[in-house]
Motif scaffolding. Sequence first.
Motif, PDB file in Angstrom:
ATOM      1  N   ALA A  20      52.078 -77.616 -36.915  1.00 13.42           N
ATOM      2  CA  ALA A  20      51.064 -76.681 -36.423  1.00 13.42           C
ATOM      3  C   ALA A  20      50.011 -76.469 -37.502  1.00 13.42           C
ATOM      4  O   ALA A  20      50.320 -76.434 -38.695  1.00 13.42           O
ATOM      5  N   VAL A  21      48.759 -76.339 -37.089  1.00 12.40           N
ATOM      6  CA  VAL A  21      47.656 -76.086 -38.012  1.00 12.40           C
ATOM      7  C   VAL A  21      46.936 -74.818 -37.562  1.00 12.40           C
ATOM      8  O   VAL A  21      46.392 -74.765 -36.456  1.00 12.40           O
ATOM      9  N   ARG A  22      46.960 -73.813 -38.407  1.00 10.77           N
ATOM     10  CA  ARG A  22      46.289 -72.547 -38.104  1.00 10.77           C
ATOM     11  C   ARG A  22      45.052 -72.401 -38.980  1.00 10.77           C
ATOM     12  O   ARG A  22      45.111 -72.628 -40.192  1.00 10.77           O
ATOM     13  N   THR A  23      43.942 -72.022 -38.376  1.00 15.05           N
ATOM     14  CA  THR A  23      42.722 -71.769 -39.134  1.00 15.05           C
ATOM     15  C   THR A  23      42.525 -70.269 -39.271  1.00 15.05           C
ATOM     16  O   THR A  23      42.702 -69.525 -38.307  1.00 15.05           O
ATOM     17  N   MET A  24      42.166 -69.853 -40.469  1.00 14.31           N
ATOM     18  CA  MET A  24      42.008 -68.428 -40.768  1.00 14.31           C
ATOM     19  C   MET A  24      40.660 -68.191 -41.450  1.00 14.31           C
ATOM     20  O   MET A  24      40.535 -68.405 -42.653  1.00 14.31           O
TER      21      MET A  24
END
Length: 230
Positions: free
Chosen positions: A59-63
């Motif tokens: 999973a890749v989360r952008t913040m």
Amino acid sequence: MKKLTIITGASSGMGAEFARQLYAETEATDEAPHEFWLIARNRDHLDAIAAELHGKPIAVRTMPLDLGSKESVQHLRALLKAEQATDGVTIATLVNNAGFGTYGPFAETDVAREMEMIDVNCTTLTGLCGIALPYLARGSRIINVASLAAFLPLGNFAVYAATKAYVLSFSVALAAELADAGITVTALCPGSVSTNFANVASNGKRKEVLHGKDPVKTVRHALRASKNGK
């Protein structure tokens, strides 16, 4: 237990390259799920980098966070606590890449901008290392991006060089403290690299740095050194 890779300044330059190369080398399984947290101010640029990272069960989360504020560190601390309470979490790799420079005589540069640079380059980096510590385990690694400017004071880069001297000193000391726990801390100290650094430091007057090193090769070198415990 979920493993995390956290990269700041991940929307461009070396930060984006750290994301690409770490994603390429990371293995994830059902028993050891992995997640990437990409952090920077520009959501669109972050999402573009995240879109490149596919093909693996990661999973890749952008913040999109402003790392010039102390509130961003507290926000990330809260996220880590929530992850720990839900699934348990270990930080496999923390890359403190976010930072910027200013150029010119100190008397002619914007004091507010210099203070913001100290906050991003030093204060936030320190805070992120601090909140990460409870989630590091044997084999975890921290990479702090310093600079060749860390080794000597530099006129016209007075505050920038001082911030990077702090990063280098802090990283070397932290590496010694964490060595027995099997956690490595590496300070990356490159010379000029072909990123957007010069454009930001010069307020758009110099679009590219002269004789800049390839960011792909620079990041590859950093990851190799980190793996070798340097």
